[in-house]
Design a protein around this motif. Structure first.
Motif, PDB file in Angstrom:
ATOM      1  N   UNK A 177      43.803  35.335  88.270  1.00  9.48           N
ATOM      2  CA  UNK A 177      44.223  34.458  87.173  1.00  9.48           C
ATOM      3  C   UNK A 177      44.974  35.205  86.070  1.00  9.48           C
ATOM      4  N   UNK A 180      48.553  36.111  87.910  1.00  7.87           N
ATOM      5  CA  UNK A 180      49.477  35.147  88.504  1.00  7.87           C
ATOM      6  C   UNK A 180      49.516  33.787  87.826  1.00  7.87           C
ATOM      7  N   UNK A 181      48.555  33.456  86.969  1.00 10.21           N
ATOM      8  CA  UNK A 181      48.564  32.115  86.361  1.00 10.21           C
ATOM      9  C   UNK A 181      49.124  32.185  84.943  1.00 10.21           C
ATOM     10  N   UNK A 182      49.142  31.044  84.272  1.00  8.02           N
ATOM     11  CA  UNK A 182      49.583  30.976  82.871  1.00  8.02           C
ATOM     12  C   UNK A 182      48.752  31.907  81.983  1.00  8.02           C
ATOM     13  N   UNK A 183      47.547  32.277  82.441  1.00  4.82           N
ATOM     14  CA  UNK A 183      46.699  33.168  81.642  1.00  4.82           C
ATOM     15  C   UNK A 183      47.263  34.577  81.563  1.00  4.82           C
ATOM     16  N   UNK A 184      48.316  34.871  82.339  1.00  2.46           N
ATOM     17  CA  UNK A 184      48.922  36.203  82.228  1.00  2.46           C
ATOM     18  C   UNK A 184      49.486  36.433  80.824  1.00  2.46           C
ATOM     19  N   UNK A 219      44.100  29.685  77.295  1.00  4.27           N
ATOM     20  CA  UNK A 219      45.508  29.797  76.906  1.00  4.27           C
ATOM     21  C   UNK A 219      45.752  29.106  75.564  1.00  4.27           C
TER      22      UNK A 219
ATOM     23  N   UNK B 151      49.712  21.733  85.240  1.00  2.36           N
ATOM     24  CA  UNK B 151      48.632  21.633  84.265  1.00  2.36           C
ATOM     25  C   UNK B 151      48.430  20.157  83.966  1.00  2.36           C
ATOM     26  N   UNK B 169      43.867  23.186  84.893  1.00  2.00           N
ATOM     27  CA  UNK B 169      44.814  24.030  85.620  1.00  2.00           C
ATOM     28  C   UNK B 169      44.799  23.763  87.132  1.00  2.00           C
ATOM     29  N   UNK B 172      47.904  24.436  89.250  1.00  2.00           N
ATOM     30  CA  UNK B 172      48.231  25.855  89.334  1.00  2.00           C
ATOM     31  C   UNK B 172      47.271  26.570  90.284  1.00  2.00           C
ATOM     32  N   UNK B 176      48.271  28.708  93.483  1.00  2.00           N
ATOM     33  CA  UNK B 176      47.949  30.148  93.530  1.00  2.00           C
ATOM     34  C   UNK B 176      47.082  30.549  94.711  1.00  2.00           C
ATOM     35  N   UNK B 180      47.954  33.706  96.963  1.00  2.00           N
ATOM     36  CA  UNK B 180      47.559  35.030  96.501  1.00  2.00           C
ATOM     37  C   UNK B 180      46.133  35.421  96.839  1.00  2.00           C
TER      38      UNK B 180
END
Lengths: 305, 305
Positions: A177, A180-184, A219, B151, B169, B172, B176, B180
């Motif tokens: 997470x 690769x996710x928006x949490x990056x 986020x 989202x 999420x 997403x 993912x 991954x």
């Protein structure tokens, strides 16, 4: 055998790494070798050359060097498939070991099988050897062995057997997470906020669905309230581990738990378990793996002598 | 303005894509343009050139072409920040629109703001315009607008306002995990097993923690029972959407739901909501977005005339 050379080799062949321990006849470790040649980087015919390259200096002039191997080398996509043993069954992993055909007569390799459970479907490879290592020191243990990692395993151990087990992808989610996710944008890096971890564990333990409902909030907290990456990261870990504990409560509730994993991660699980009203003892992961491989070596030598 | 040229341009500037609709004075669509120049691929000074390149043939010889834009162009990392409006507030997005400074006098761009909620922290950009589009057709709607996507947003709509909202999420995660995680070996591809989807929704609705407890099981089912990629994929979707519905039940339980999203995904949400005892109506996502942008254009023109 070269004087002072190893009597045998303990091997943990994982998905990404191979760890070898050169053992003397008394079971002491002479040397440890780490190599990045895990199953995911090898073709079937690459295993023997990889092993030979690492052991070249210690191979005996006469006879062979026994190698006892747990982990992914025994997977269907590994070196030589060691079919799963089905629970309930003893953790001790010598039974069902397979022996790949080798080109070089100076090696003799035995690969230990993993465990499977038919319903609910679950599998492990490598952790059964660690559970056997736990039982070497506590043969009468009645409780749960939890092995935190990429795929955390909870094993119900009773009467010297693994009665059942359950795997959680918690560690893999915690790795994925923030990459690769928006949490990056909010939870990358290595910072850590211990209080945020504890709060998130408490939330996950008390509110159903806290994980699903809370992920995007990490986020949003960063955008609206400038929550730091360390806070987001610790909250994510707390939500994940807390949700895992809530989901696994039927396994560990009211029973002693032995934790076997990388030190920092096992400490987080221990802390969260205490928050959840449980009790856990932390065991050293490497010692436990070696004890399981020692037990398997002893049993296999007895079979062949 | 060129004869037959657009009176204005509706724009949805997302993270990955830009969609433009050339509109006539009566609000009809003359042409639709899709371009892969979303926020994630643009620097701040790249927005105007991107827009000019796409609109070059239709720019007026005199005066300017109004562009009404919703989405990520208004983010802090976008073109020109349009600060979030805080709920509860009307969805209609003209209020708070910002105007980036442009080099070229033939364009006039207004960017609509998103919405935020302080506690629990949440944000949206673009969906507020779709909610305004829903309310254009149903100004007295009292219920929930669910916008499935990467989202997914659930907005509590009452008294013509957005009272609150919650983001998941889910989409997403569904993107993912098969790319991954370990599930790439079991759930990749595009196959689909509808019965497996329904079973997994039912499981997620009835068993707490079904998602956490069930993820690795998808992989184990493939290994032990040769579950197909289509079955794993549909189960993963069912576990995710079912868990989202369980977590969002306080929002939608006992209230009418209007679903606005890509057709196939919205149909899955509708089916799952019916399984969960809810009722949902599917609205066309593009029409809804355009209605929201039409309403904003009208309001902005009234302000400036």
């Amino acid at each position: 055998m070269a004087e002072g050379g190893p009597a045998w080799v303990a091997a943990d062949w994982g998905t990404s790494h191979l760890r070898l321990w050169l053992m003397d006849a008394g079971g002491a470790v002479l040397r440890r070798i780490d190599a990045p040649c895990g199953m995911s980087r090898l073709e079937r015919d690459g295993y023997e050359p990889a092993l030979l390259a690492l052991l070249e200096g210690v191979l005996p002039a006469q006879g062979h060097l026994p190698v006892i191997c747990c982990g992914m080398a025994g997977a269907a996509q590994g070196w030589c498939e060691a079919p799963y043993r089905e629970v309930p069954c003893p953790a001790a992993a010598a039974e069902g070991a397979v022996e790949p055909e080798l080109e070089d007569p100076r090696l003799r390799v035995r690969i230990l099988p993993g465990l499977c459970q038919k319903a609910p479907a679950d599998v492990m490879r490598g952790e059964e050897t660690q559970i056997a290592g736990v039982l070497l020191g506590s043969p009468d243990f009645d409780g749960v062995v939890c092995l935190p990692g990429t795929h955390t395993k909870w094993a119900d151990v009773r009467n010297g057997e693994v009665a059942g087990f359950k795997t959680f992808m918690t560690g893999e989610l915690f790795d994925l997470l923030p990459r690769h996710s928006i949490l990056r944008h909010s939870a990358a890096g290595a910072d850590w906020d211990e209080a945020a971890f504890e709060e998130a564990v408490a939330q996950a333990l008390s509110v159903p669905h806290a994980l699903m409902a809370g992920l995007f909030g990490l986020r949003a907290e960063a955008i609206l309230n400038k929550a730091s990456a360390g806070t987001c990261r610790a909250r994510l870990s707390g939500l994940l581990i807390g949700s895992e504990l809530a989901a696994a409560r039927a396994l560990w509730g009211g029973r002693p738990v032995k934790l076997v994993g990388e030190h920092k991660l096992a400490a987080l699980y221990q802390k969260a378990l205490v928050q959840a009203g449980g009790a856990a003892e932390n065991l050293d992961s490497e010692i436990t793996t070696l004890n399981g491989l020692r037990a398997a070596y002893r049993a296999l030598e007895e079979q062949t002598s």
